[in-house]
Design a protein around this motif. Structure first.
Motif, PDB file in Angstrom:
ATOM      1  N   ASP A 168       0.848  -1.191   0.000  1.00  0.00           N
ATOM      2  CA  ASP A 168       0.000   0.000   0.000  1.00  0.00           C
ATOM      3  C   ASP A 168       0.886   1.243   0.000  1.00  0.00           C
ATOM      4  OD1 ASP A 168      -1.839   1.982   0.377  1.00  0.00           O
ATOM      5  OD2 ASP A 168      -2.598   1.245   2.300  1.00  0.00           O
TER       6      ASP A 168
ATOM      7  N   ASP B 161       1.629   5.116  -0.142  1.00  0.00           N
ATOM      8  CA  ASP B 161       0.922   6.321   0.286  1.00  0.00           C
ATOM      9  C   ASP B 161       0.843   7.382  -0.801  1.00  0.00           C
ATOM     10  OD1 ASP B 161       0.129   5.494   2.730  1.00  0.00           O
ATOM     11  OD2 ASP B 161       1.595   6.644   3.892  1.00  0.00           O
TER      12      ASP B 161
ATOM     13  N   ASN C  89       8.568  -4.770   7.340  1.00  0.00           N
ATOM     14  CA  ASN C  89       8.167  -3.487   7.911  1.00  0.00           C
ATOM     15  C   ASN C  89       8.778  -2.373   7.079  1.00  0.00           C
ATOM     16  OD1 ASN C  89       7.476  -1.280   9.422  1.00  0.00           O
ATOM     17  ND2 ASN C  89       8.633  -1.862  11.238  1.00  0.00           N
TER      18      ASN C  89
ATOM     19  N   ARG D 261       7.635   0.711   6.659  1.00  0.00           N
ATOM     20  CA  ARG D 261       7.634   1.981   7.395  1.00  0.00           C
ATOM     21  C   ARG D 261       8.918   2.102   8.213  1.00  0.00           C
ATOM     22  NH1 ARG D 261       3.916   5.893   5.795  1.00  0.00           N
ATOM     23  NH2 ARG D 261       1.959   4.866   5.301  1.00  0.00           N
TER      24      ARG D 261
ATOM     25  N   ASP E 146       2.834   0.872   3.420  1.00  0.00           N
ATOM     26  CA  ASP E 146       2.365  -0.132   4.374  1.00  0.00           C
ATOM     27  C   ASP E 146       2.338  -1.485   3.677  1.00  0.00           C
ATOM     28  OD1 ASP E 146       1.930   1.680   6.457  1.00  0.00           O
ATOM     29  OD2 ASP E 146      -0.056   2.189   5.684  1.00  0.00           O
ATOM     30  N   SER E 147       2.614  -2.521   4.422  1.00  0.00           N
ATOM     31  CA  SER E 147       2.510  -3.884   3.901  1.00  0.00           C
ATOM     32  C   SER E 147       1.483  -4.623   4.732  1.00  0.00           C
ATOM     33  CB  SER E 147       3.871  -4.581   3.948  1.00  0.00           C
ATOM     34  OG  SER E 147       4.441  -4.521   5.241  1.00  0.00           O
ATOM     35  N   LYS E 148       0.500  -5.236   4.083  1.00  0.00           N
ATOM     36  CA  LYS E 148      -0.622  -5.834   4.794  1.00  0.00           C
ATOM     37  C   LYS E 148      -0.880  -7.248   4.273  1.00  0.00           C
ATOM     38  CE  LYS E 148      -2.842  -1.287   5.294  1.00  0.00           C
ATOM     39  NZ  LYS E 148      -4.055  -0.488   5.046  1.00  0.00           N
TER      40      LYS E 148
ATOM     41  N   SER F 147      -6.375  -8.480   8.429  1.00  0.00           N
ATOM     42  CA  SER F 147      -6.120  -7.231   7.700  1.00  0.00           C
ATOM     43  C   SER F 147      -7.067  -7.126   6.510  1.00  0.00           C
ATOM     44  CB  SER F 147      -4.671  -7.181   7.205  1.00  0.00           C
ATOM     45  OG  SER F 147      -3.759  -7.214   8.292  1.00  0.00           O
TER      46      SER F 147
ATOM     47  N   GLU G  76       0.461   1.275  13.811  1.00  0.00           N
ATOM     48  CA  GLU G  76       1.043   2.192  12.826  1.00  0.00           C
ATOM     49  C   GLU G  76       0.541   1.936  11.406  1.00  0.00           C
ATOM     50  OE1 GLU G  76       5.181   3.792  14.176  1.00  0.00           O
ATOM     51  OE2 GLU G  76       5.308   1.611  14.077  1.00  0.00           O
ATOM     52  N   PHE G  77      -0.366   0.959  11.256  1.00  0.00           N
ATOM     53  CA  PHE G  77      -0.855   0.618   9.928  1.00  0.00           C
ATOM     54  C   PHE G  77      -2.363   0.820   9.807  1.00  0.00           C
ATOM     55  CE2 PHE G  77       2.766  -2.160  10.979  1.00  0.00           C
ATOM     56  CZ  PHE G  77       3.680  -1.650  10.087  1.00  0.00           C
TER      57      PHE G  77
END
Length: 368
Positions: free
Chosen positions: A77, A79, A118, A120, A127-129, A134, A193-194
């Motif tokens: 993801d 930004d 991670n 960030r 972001d990694s989900k 999630s 943080e996500f």
């Protein structure tokens, strides 16, 4: 079937949701929170939601947004919709055949194969989900603020996705009753943080509770709300622990009280070391073994200089003796203390003289 005839939902959106549901992707209704990205169902992690159950709350609230649960999926993801950033991600993880342009950036879809990196933590606006806990906002969704999720490459559920390899991290279930609170606190700090806000975090925790915790009915929503609120406050205060990447605060007036004093530089070095080792636990008692600190490489000052530095920290009210030495059974222990916020620069010398005379040591300045 009433929800399927919801007139406010565009045909393209309903058709896309039906197609994805038919392709085996678990979906959930969105529309809560200030940005419309929070789930509309408490038990959104349940794998058994039908299309009617997903569309019904969207119809009731007028929402035109849904989420794709990341069961077996992974999403990078970004930004910002920066071609260089997208190219950097695809060079690292492989080309994704499915891109969805978001109001701020871009979603790149993959098949999941374990825990995510991670990004960030690497300083990237990404972001990694992944995982059943999630989700991301689905293609063709429209948020209340007009933000649209536009498919710009490929179709989810149709194009084959490459695997995004990452170290595996198996999840144990169910979480025993006596461990639920602690484990959910850990999950909250991993996710905080996500997410967009504390409401989204609370919804995620509700999914974890309902799917992974033993006897979830005995764990009230209020407990999840408290955990999510605490974790979100930690994020806002920049106090999410990240190992050696973490920051810790130092009072400027504490440094002001030590500068230009004999042994002041040594006292500052000792104070920074003690804040690093013990400052994250207010009121924590600890011994001061200077020989051990030197052996561990924490400080390279001589023991006499360290003792002088300790005395100065005590004199200015930044360190307090908590318990005295007891021969053969107990070492003396100390507690870090803070200077009162209302103290003026002119009062620092007066503070030092009062503490030296023994007036109020550890009473005014301790935060035990």
């Amino acid at each position: 079937m009433t929800a399927l005839r919801a007139s406010h939902l565009p045909d393209a959106l309903r058709n896309e949701m039906a197609r994805l549901k038919g392709a085996g992707h678990p979906l959930l209704p969105l529309g809560g929170g200030a940005d419309g990205k929070a789930p509309l169902l408490r038990s959104w992690a349940s794998p058994g939601l039908t299309l009617s159950q997903i569309l019904a709350p969207m119809h009731r609230t007028g929402s035109q947004a849904y989420g794709v649960r990341l069961d077996g999926l992974a999403v990078i993801d970004c930004d910002c919709d920066d071609p260089d950033l997208v190219a950097q991600m695809e060079a690292r993880f492989g080309c994704s055949p499915v891109h969805v342009k978001t109001p701020r950036g871009r979603h790149l879809y993959y098949r999941a194969a374990g825990a995510m990196p991670n990004l960030r933590g690497e300083g990237l606006p990404v972001d990694s989900k992944t995982g059943a806990r999630s989700y991301v906002v689905g293609p063709l969704s429209c948020r209340p603020d007009g933000g649209f999720y536009e498919p710009v490459k490929g179709l989810l559920g149709k194009d084959d996705l490459p695997t995004l390899h990452a170290p595996s991290k198996p999840v144990s279930a169910p979480i025993p009753t006596g461990q639920r609170h602690v484990e959910l606190v850990k999950e909250a700090m991993r996710m905080v943080e996500f997410v967009s806000d504390d409401k989204e975090l609370e919804a995620n925790l509700a999914g974890i509770r309902d799917e992974w915790c033993a006897d979830p009915a005995t764990m009230p929503d209020s407990e999840l709300r408290d955990i999510a609120g605490w974790a979100w406050k930690c994020r806002l205060n920049n106090s999410v622990y990240k190992g050696r990447d973490s920051a810790f605060p130092m009072q400027r007036r504490s440094l002001d009280a030590l500068r230009d004093k004999p042994n002041g530089a040594d006292a500052i070095a000792l104070l920074v070391t003690l804040e690093d080792q013990h400052g994250h636990s207010p009121g924590k008692r600890f011994p001061l073994d200077f020989a051990a600190m030197r052996s561990a490489g924490l400080l390279n000052l001589s023991v006499p200089r360290l003792r002088a530095a300790r005395r100065l920290l005590e004199d200015v009210g930044l360190l307090r003796l908590a318990s005295k030495h007891r021969a053969g059974s107990k070492k003396q222990t100390f507690v870090l203390t803070r200077m009162p916020a209302s103290l003026s620069e002119a009062e620092i010398p007066l503070l030092r003289s009062r503490v030296v005379r023994g007036e109020g040591r550890g009473r005014v300045y301790s935060y035990l």
